[in-house]
Write a protein that holds these residues in place. Structure first.
Motif, mmCIF file in Angstrom:
data_model
loop_
_atom_site.group_PDB
_atom_site.id
_atom_site.type_symbol
_atom_site.label_atom_id
_atom_site.label_comp_id
_atom_site.label_asym_id
_atom_site.label_seq_id
_atom_site.Cartn_x
_atom_site.Cartn_y
_atom_site.Cartn_z
ATOM 1 N N MET A 42 0.790 -1.218 0.000
ATOM 2 C CA MET A 42 0.000 0.000 0.000
ATOM 3 C C MET A 42 0.834 1.286 0.000
ATOM 4 O O MET A 42 0.583 2.188 -0.817
ATOM 5 N N PRO A 43 1.832 1.465 0.877
ATOM 6 C CA PRO A 43 2.581 2.722 0.854
ATOM 7 C C PRO A 43 3.311 2.964 -0.465
ATOM 8 O O PRO A 43 3.438 4.112 -0.904
ATOM 9 N N ALA A 44 3.793 1.911 -1.109
ATOM 10 C CA ALA A 44 4.490 2.078 -2.386
ATOM 11 C C ALA A 44 3.526 2.521 -3.480
ATOM 12 O O ALA A 44 3.887 3.326 -4.344
ATOM 13 N N THR A 45 2.310 1.993 -3.473
ATOM 14 C CA THR A 45 1.343 2.436 -4.470
ATOM 15 C C THR A 45 0.938 3.886 -4.216
ATOM 16 O O THR A 45 0.739 4.655 -5.169
ATOM 17 N N GLU A 46 0.831 4.301 -2.956
ATOM 18 C CA GLU A 46 0.545 5.697 -2.645
ATOM 19 C C GLU A 46 1.640 6.611 -3.177
ATOM 20 O O GLU A 46 1.368 7.645 -3.799
ATOM 21 N N ALA A 47 2.903 6.244 -2.930
ATOM 22 C CA ALA A 47 4.024 7.061 -3.396
ATOM 23 C C ALA A 47 4.030 7.157 -4.915
ATOM 24 O O ALA A 47 4.326 8.222 -5.478
ATOM 25 N N THR A 48 3.698 6.069 -5.598
ATOM 26 C CA THR A 48 3.659 6.084 -7.055
ATOM 27 C C THR A 48 2.555 7.005 -7.562
ATOM 28 O O THR A 48 2.734 7.742 -8.542
ATOM 29 N N ILE A 49 1.397 6.994 -6.896
ATOM 30 C CA ILE A 49 0.301 7.881 -7.276
ATOM 31 C C ILE A 49 0.733 9.335 -7.193
ATOM 32 O O ILE A 49 0.500 10.129 -8.123
ATOM 33 N N TYR A 50 1.383 9.720 -6.100
ATOM 34 C CA TYR A 50 1.829 11.107 -5.957
ATOM 35 C C TYR A 50 2.913 11.447 -6.971
ATOM 36 O O TYR A 50 2.933 12.535 -7.548
ATOM 37 N N SER A 51 3.824 10.512 -7.210
ATOM 38 C CA SER A 51 4.926 10.785 -8.126
ATOM 39 C C SER A 51 4.439 11.040 -9.547
ATOM 40 O O SER A 51 4.797 12.029 -10.181
ATOM 41 N N MET A 52 3.602 10.158 -10.068
ATOM 42 C CA MET A 52 3.177 10.264 -11.459
ATOM 43 C C MET A 52 2.176 11.382 -11.694
ATOM 44 O O MET A 52 1.893 11.736 -12.856
ATOM 45 N N SER A 53 1.628 11.989 -10.618
ATOM 46 C CA SER A 53 0.661 13.078 -10.755
ATOM 47 C C SER A 53 1.322 14.430 -10.996
ATOM 48 O O SER A 53 0.630 15.395 -11.361
ATOM 49 N N ASN A 54 2.629 14.516 -10.805
ATOM 50 C CA ASN A 54 3.313 15.804 -10.887
ATOM 51 C C ASN A 54 3.873 16.081 -12.279
ATOM 52 O O ASN A 54 3.851 15.232 -13.160
ATOM 53 N N GLY A 55 4.380 17.314 -12.449
ATOM 54 C CA GLY A 55 5.030 17.705 -13.691
ATOM 55 C C GLY A 55 4.108 18.256 -14.764
ATOM 56 O O GLY A 55 4.511 18.372 -15.918
ATOM 57 N N TRP A 56 2.877 18.625 -14.408
ATOM 58 C CA TRP A 56 1.925 19.079 -15.415
ATOM 59 C C TRP A 56 2.169 20.515 -15.871
ATOM 60 O O TRP A 56 1.703 20.905 -16.950
ATOM 61 N N TYR A 57 2.852 21.328 -15.105
ATOM 62 C CA TYR A 57 3.015 22.745 -15.487
ATOM 63 C C TYR A 57 4.367 23.267 -15.036
ATOM 64 O O TYR A 57 4.989 22.754 -14.105
ATOM 65 N N ASN A 58 4.845 24.290 -15.718
ATOM 66 C CA ASN A 58 6.058 25.007 -15.330
ATOM 67 C C ASN A 58 5.876 26.509 -15.459
ATOM 68 O O ASN A 58 6.836 27.271 -15.345
ATOM 69 N N THR A 59 4.653 26.946 -15.695
ATOM 70 C CA THR A 59 4.272 28.347 -15.739
ATOM 71 C C THR A 59 2.751 28.415 -15.737
ATOM 72 O O THR A 59 2.073 27.435 -16.065
ATOM 73 N N ALA A 60 2.218 29.584 -15.369
ATOM 74 C CA ALA A 60 0.778 29.815 -15.490
ATOM 75 C C ALA A 60 0.439 30.543 -16.779
ATOM 76 O O ALA A 60 -0.735 30.697 -17.118
ATOM 77 N N ASP A 61 1.447 30.970 -17.511
ATOM 78 C CA ASP A 61 1.271 31.742 -18.741
ATOM 79 C C ASP A 61 1.043 30.791 -19.916
ATOM 80 O O ASP A 61 1.985 30.189 -20.449
ATOM 81 N N ALA A 62 -0.208 30.627 -20.317
ATOM 82 C CA ALA A 62 -0.540 29.674 -21.384
ATOM 83 C C ALA A 62 0.031 30.130 -22.721
ATOM 84 O O ALA A 62 0.194 31.321 -22.988
ATOM 85 N N LYS A 63 0.336 29.173 -23.565
ATOM 86 C CA LYS A 63 0.909 29.462 -24.875
ATOM 87 C C LYS A 63 -0.141 30.046 -25.814
ATOM 88 O O LYS A 63 -1.320 29.695 -25.731
ATOM 89 N N PRO A 64 0.272 30.914 -26.726
ATOM 90 C CA PRO A 64 -0.671 31.451 -27.716
ATOM 91 C C PRO A 64 -1.018 30.396 -28.753
ATOM 92 O O PRO A 64 -0.439 29.304 -28.774
ATOM 93 N N GLY A 298 -4.922 14.025 -1.602
ATOM 94 C CA GLY A 298 -4.512 15.048 -0.650
ATOM 95 C C GLY A 298 -4.161 16.357 -1.324
ATOM 96 O O GLY A 298 -4.024 16.446 -2.548
ATOM 97 N N ILE A 299 -4.013 17.395 -0.503
ATOM 98 C CA ILE A 299 -3.621 18.724 -0.966
ATOM 99 C C ILE A 299 -2.127 18.736 -1.277
ATOM 100 O O ILE A 299 -1.326 18.099 -0.588
ATOM 101 N N ALA A 300 -1.747 19.483 -2.307
ATOM 102 C CA ALA A 300 -0.348 19.592 -2.696
ATOM 103 C C ALA A 300 -0.033 21.036 -3.064
ATOM 104 O O ALA A 300 -0.825 21.706 -3.734
ATOM 105 N N ALA A 301 1.117 21.524 -2.617
ATOM 106 C CA ALA A 301 1.583 22.880 -2.934
ATOM 107 C C ALA A 301 2.915 22.789 -3.660
ATOM 108 O O ALA A 301 3.775 21.987 -3.295
ATOM 109 N N THR A 302 3.079 23.610 -4.689
ATOM 110 C CA THR A 302 4.269 23.546 -5.543
ATOM 111 C C THR A 302 4.930 24.911 -5.644
ATOM 112 O O THR A 302 4.250 25.934 -5.801
ATOM 113 N N LEU A 303 6.270 24.928 -5.569
ATOM 114 C CA LEU A 303 7.080 26.125 -5.815
ATOM 115 C C LEU A 303 8.166 25.758 -6.813
ATOM 116 O O LEU A 303 8.816 24.711 -6.666
ATOM 117 N N GLY A 304 8.361 26.609 -7.835
ATOM 118 C CA GLY A 304 9.359 26.267 -8.828
ATOM 119 C C GLY A 304 9.862 27.463 -9.603
ATOM 120 O O GLY A 304 9.376 28.592 -9.456
#
Length: 335
Positions: A42-64, A298-304
């Motif tokens: 169970m803990p390994a599947t939880e960690a995998t869920i959180y890991s693969m959910s990230n990386g969707w954005y690197n800015t809030a400024d959408a492309k034209p 769960g809630i997640a906060a990102t800084l980058g």
């Protein structure tokens, strides 16, 4: 290659000794084997869920319209300081036919993320004519691995004003024993594009939704852990990321971004094939013995931050959640 692929896709399946012990547990009956496997993985599947959910954005400024970006993204989800995820309490009162070899009634044992060795259990019938003793598996920390990695290729394209679509995939990886594949789709909408002062605003604000699906199969028939045929683990992970993102947008080379979101996901891990064991509690062949179902949210906060050098960009961010994740990306494209 097999070991790396297993860690890369779903780290809970990378320790061969775990398969051996779960195979041995079938001698105590399917219910005992399933109960232990559920707590162990169970803990390994939880960690995998959180890991693969990230990386969707690197800015809030959408492309034209027509702007695009091709990205290579990697996530590392750590668990070094999460003691509660590296062990669980095994109480023999919760099992039908398992006891500790030293006579204890309960003690902490390793999960797939942990590092507890030397715990031996005993399976014995009432007459004492049959008994089997073996050691429970340790986990990734026992192999000096304190993180769960995921990675993929991601593409983003700007559409109508403020709208950006995304897709991610991991090309099919297949060896003799392991098959892995990942795909996903996302949508980003930049609300600041609706404002008359969009061209001069120093920040952008977006909403991001992303869906990721990971499928993996590990065939361990050839390991000869327990008599049977076509023995394998099929795993399927499905995750969603809902985030609000803000970023700077007018600095020429380097910009900064942050997000607040909600991650949710499910996993199904099926133990398939036929299994045979000679013991008082398991005397026949069982086919497709059980499927483990887990979820995490769960809630997640990102800084980058993101560096832009012409058509080449780099980003790195840290996501703070139940399982925190470091993400890095290399990007090519134009706006």
């Amino acid at each position: 290659m097999k070991y790396i692929a297993l860690v890369f896709a779903f780290a809970s399946f990378s320790i061969i000794s775990a398969q051996t012990s779960i195979g041995n547990l079938f001698a105590a009956g399917v219910e005992d084997a399933e109960r232990f496997a559920d707590a162990y993985f169970m803990p390994a599947t939880e960690a995998t869920i959180y890991s693969m959910s990230n990386g969707w954005y690197n800015t809030a400024d959408a492309k034209p319209l027509g702007g695009f970006e091709i990205s290579f993204v990697g996530n590392i989800t750590g668990f070094k300081n999460k003691d509660d995820k590296q062990a669980f309490n095994l109480d023999t009162a919760d099992y039908e036919n398992i006891q500790f070899a030293d006579g204890s009634t309960s003690k902490l044992v390793s999960t797939a993320l942990g590092d507890i060795e030397g715990v031996r259990i005993l399976i014995e019938d009432e007459s004492g004519l049959f008994s089997e003793e073996f050691e429970l598996p340790s986990g990734l920390a026992g192999e000096n691995i304190n993180f769960v990695p995921t990675g993929f290729v991601q593409a983003s394209v700007g559409l109508i004003k403020g709208m950006e679509v995304k897709a991610r995939f991991l090309p099919k990886i297949a060896t003799d024993d392991v098959k892995i594949g990942l795909f996903g789709a996302g949508l980003q909408y930049d609300f600041t594009k609706l404002l008359p002062a969009d061209k001069i605003l120093p920040v952008a604000i977006s909403a991001v939704i992303g869906y990721t699906n990971l499928n993996g199969e590990y065939n361990f028939t050839d390991a000869n852990l327990i008599a049977g045929d076509n023995q394998r683990i099929d795993a399927n992970f499905k995750t969603w990321n809902f985030s609000a993102v803000v970023s700077t947008r007018k600095i020429p080379v380097i910009n900064f971004y942050g997000g607040l979101g909600y991650i949710t996901g499910t996993s199904e891990t099926a133990f398939l094939g036929t299994y045979e064991a000679n013991g008082p509690f398991f005397t026949s062949t069982v086919t497709d013995p059980f499927t483990l179902e887990n979820d995490a949210s769960g809630i997640a906060a990102t800084l980058g931050t993101k560096i832009k050098l012409g058509f080449f960009r780099l980003n790195v961010d840290y996501n703070i959640a139940e399982f925190s994740t470091l993400t890095a990306g290399m990007h090519f494209g134009f706006r």
